[in-house]
Design a protein around this motif. Sequence first.
Motif, PDB file in Angstrom:
ATOM      1  N   ASP A 100       0.682  -1.321   0.035  1.00 40.49           N
ATOM      2  CA  ASP A 100      -0.015   0.076  -0.050  1.00 40.49           C
ATOM      3  C   ASP A 100       1.006   1.229  -0.001  1.00 40.49           C
ATOM      4  OD1 ASP A 100      -2.063  -1.796  -0.035  1.00 40.49           O
ATOM      5  OD2 ASP A 100      -2.544  -1.581   2.263  1.00 40.49           O
ATOM      6  N   LYS A 101       2.257   1.227  -0.171  1.00 41.63           N
ATOM      7  CA  LYS A 101       2.883   2.482  -0.315  1.00 41.63           C
ATOM      8  C   LYS A 101       2.410   3.113  -1.557  1.00 41.63           C
ATOM      9  CE  LYS A 101       7.666   3.597  -1.924  1.00 41.63           C
ATOM     10  NZ  LYS A 101       8.284   4.522  -0.855  1.00 41.63           N
ATOM     11  N   VAL A 102       2.261   4.552  -1.339  1.00 37.17           N
ATOM     12  CA  VAL A 102       1.725   5.521  -2.426  1.00 37.17           C
ATOM     13  C   VAL A 102       2.768   6.704  -2.658  1.00 37.17           C
ATOM     14  CG1 VAL A 102      -0.054   7.205  -2.702  1.00 37.17           C
ATOM     15  CG2 VAL A 102      -0.616   5.096  -1.475  1.00 37.17           C
ATOM     16  N   GLU A 103       2.897   6.982  -3.823  1.00 37.58           N
ATOM     17  CA  GLU A 103       3.661   8.035  -4.340  1.00 37.58           C
ATOM     18  C   GLU A 103       2.855   8.815  -5.323  1.00 37.58           C
ATOM     19  OE1 GLU A 103       7.876   8.115  -4.972  1.00 37.58           O
ATOM     20  OE2 GLU A 103       8.008   6.222  -4.026  1.00 37.58           O
ATOM     21  N   ASP A 104       3.200   9.947  -5.492  1.00 42.14           N
ATOM     22  CA  ASP A 104       2.253  11.075  -6.544  1.00 42.14           C
ATOM     23  C   ASP A 104       3.090  11.058  -7.945  1.00 42.14           C
ATOM     24  OD1 ASP A 104       0.992  11.737  -4.443  1.00 42.14           O
ATOM     25  OD2 ASP A 104       1.515  13.936  -4.309  1.00 42.14           O
ATOM     26  N   PHE A 105       2.441  11.253  -8.817  1.00 40.60           N
ATOM     27  CA  PHE A 105       3.273  11.476 -10.121  1.00 40.60           C
ATOM     28  C   PHE A 105       2.430  12.647 -10.887  1.00 40.60           C
ATOM     29  CE2 PHE A 105       0.524   9.616 -13.296  1.00 40.60           C
ATOM     30  CZ  PHE A 105      -0.145   8.702 -12.597  1.00 40.60           C
ATOM     31  N   THR A 106       2.796  13.315 -11.845  1.00 41.03           N
ATOM     32  CA  THR A 106       2.096  14.254 -12.498  1.00 41.03           C
ATOM     33  C   THR A 106       2.473  14.107 -14.099  1.00 41.03           C
ATOM     34  OG1 THR A 106       4.144  15.793 -12.629  1.00 41.03           O
ATOM     35  CG2 THR A 106       2.649  16.256 -10.696  1.00 41.03           C
ATOM     36  N   GLY A 107       1.662  14.977 -14.686  1.00 42.12           N
ATOM     37  CA  GLY A 107       1.918  14.803 -16.255  1.00 42.12           C
ATOM     38  C   GLY A 107       0.912  13.937 -16.850  1.00 42.12           C
ATOM     39  N   CYS A 108      -0.252  13.718 -16.346  1.00 43.28           N
ATOM     40  CA  CYS A 108      -1.242  12.454 -16.834  1.00 43.28           C
ATOM     41  C   CYS A 108      -1.522  12.783 -18.408  1.00 43.28           C
ATOM     42  CB  CYS A 108      -2.261  12.399 -16.054  1.00 43.28           C
ATOM     43  SG  CYS A 108      -3.292  13.582 -16.016  1.00 43.28           S
ATOM     44  N   GLU A 109      -1.455  14.198 -18.727  1.00 38.75           N
ATOM     45  CA  GLU A 109      -1.875  14.420 -20.147  1.00 38.75           C
ATOM     46  C   GLU A 109      -3.382  13.965 -20.367  1.00 38.75           C
ATOM     47  OE1 GLU A 109       1.448  12.884 -22.687  1.00 38.75           O
ATOM     48  OE2 GLU A 109       2.259  14.800 -22.559  1.00 38.75           O
ATOM     49  N   TYR A 110      -3.991  14.027 -19.265  1.00 42.93           N
ATOM     50  CA  TYR A 110      -5.570  13.796 -19.753  1.00 42.93           C
ATOM     51  C   TYR A 110      -6.379  14.527 -20.908  1.00 42.93           C
ATOM     52  CZ  TYR A 110      -7.920  17.899 -17.731  1.00 42.93           C
ATOM     53  OH  TYR A 110      -8.664  18.992 -17.380  1.00 42.93           O
ATOM     54  N   GLU A 111      -5.758  15.977 -21.243  1.00 45.52           N
ATOM     55  CA  GLU A 111      -6.367  16.443 -22.246  1.00 45.52           C
ATOM     56  C   GLU A 111      -6.440  15.693 -23.515  1.00 45.52           C
ATOM     57  OE1 GLU A 111      -4.095  17.510 -20.289  1.00 45.52           O
ATOM     58  OE2 GLU A 111      -4.699  19.631 -19.879  1.00 45.52           O
ATOM     59  N   LYS A 112      -5.357  14.774 -23.692  1.00 42.62           N
ATOM     60  CA  LYS A 112      -5.137  13.903 -24.802  1.00 42.62           C
ATOM     61  C   LYS A 112      -6.243  12.890 -24.937  1.00 42.62           C
ATOM     62  CE  LYS A 112      -0.457  14.381 -26.001  1.00 42.62           C
ATOM     63  NZ  LYS A 112       0.986  13.496 -25.951  1.00 42.62           N
ATOM     64  N   ILE A 113      -6.423  12.326 -23.623  1.00 41.13           N
ATOM     65  CA  ILE A 113      -7.394  11.050 -23.597  1.00 41.13           C
ATOM     66  C   ILE A 113      -8.690  11.768 -23.577  1.00 41.13           C
ATOM     67  CG2 ILE A 113      -8.095   9.341 -21.904  1.00 41.13           C
ATOM     68  CD1 ILE A 113      -5.431   9.299 -20.793  1.00 41.13           C
ATOM     69  N   ALA A 114      -9.102  12.605 -23.005  1.00 45.30           N
ATOM     70  CA  ALA A 114     -10.351  13.454 -22.980  1.00 45.30           C
ATOM     71  C   ALA A 114     -10.600  13.670 -24.660  1.00 45.30           C
ATOM     72  CB  ALA A 114     -10.224  14.734 -22.411  1.00 45.30           C
ATOM     73  N   GLY A 115      -9.699  14.180 -25.370  1.00 46.20           N
ATOM     74  CA  GLY A 115     -10.004  14.508 -26.742  1.00 46.20           C
ATOM     75  C   GLY A 115     -10.392  13.204 -27.435  1.00 46.20           C
ATOM     76  N   LYS A 116      -9.559  12.188 -27.214  1.00 46.62           N
ATOM     77  CA  LYS A 116      -9.853  10.827 -27.943  1.00 46.62           C
ATOM     78  C   LYS A 116     -11.614  10.517 -27.306  1.00 46.62           C
ATOM     79  CE  LYS A 116      -5.539   8.947 -28.051  1.00 46.62           C
ATOM     80  NZ  LYS A 116      -4.243   8.019 -27.494  1.00 46.62           N
ATOM     81  N   ALA A 117     -11.618  10.607 -26.303  1.00 44.66           N
ATOM     82  CA  ALA A 117     -12.780   9.947 -25.759  1.00 44.66           C
ATOM     83  C   ALA A 117     -14.310  10.848 -26.224  1.00 44.66           C
ATOM     84  CB  ALA A 117     -12.884  10.135 -24.133  1.00 44.66           C
ATOM     85  N   LEU A 118     -13.961  12.177 -26.511  1.00 45.82           N
ATOM     86  CA  LEU A 118     -14.953  12.972 -27.084  1.00 45.82           C
ATOM     87  C   LEU A 118     -15.130  12.715 -28.525  1.00 45.82           C
ATOM     88  CD1 LEU A 118     -14.501  16.106 -25.327  1.00 45.82           C
ATOM     89  CD2 LEU A 118     -16.312  14.635 -24.831  1.00 45.82           C
TER      90      LEU A 118
END
Length: 143
Positions: A100-118
Amino acid sequence: MELSKEDGLAGILRKAGFRATKPRLLVLAHLQKTRYPLCIREIIEGIGRKNADQVTVYRILDSFKKAGVAVQVDFQQGRAYYELKDAKYDHHHIVCTDCDKVEDFTGCEYEKIAGKALKQTHGFAKVTSHSVELFGLCNACAR
Ligand SMILES: [Zn+2]
Ligand SMILES: [Zn+2]
């Protein structure tokens, strides 16, 4: 100093349309202090059982979530985790499925995925939020 900090928290609550009650202030202060996703049990332990019961804390977190003060994080462990929403720091979590160790990361580039989804779907006008968590093994557990 303590007072001005409390003023800041009360300000956050008022802006989100909440009255600055003591349980709300305590939950908000605890989330702000830890800066780490916490489950309800951990939040209650953090603010003290005498200050708010489980139902109250659950209601506060649910209302914080709806008002955009906090985000709910799903670590697929059968319980909800919450952390403060930070609009300037879009980050996600990578979770070790063994310890259950957790670390953060950034840069998910969700805009690209959101564009594809739409593009691929036909019934959606826009994407308003996203949730990305990764699961794997930490260095210690992978050995
Ligand atoms: Zn691990
Ligand atoms: Zn993101």
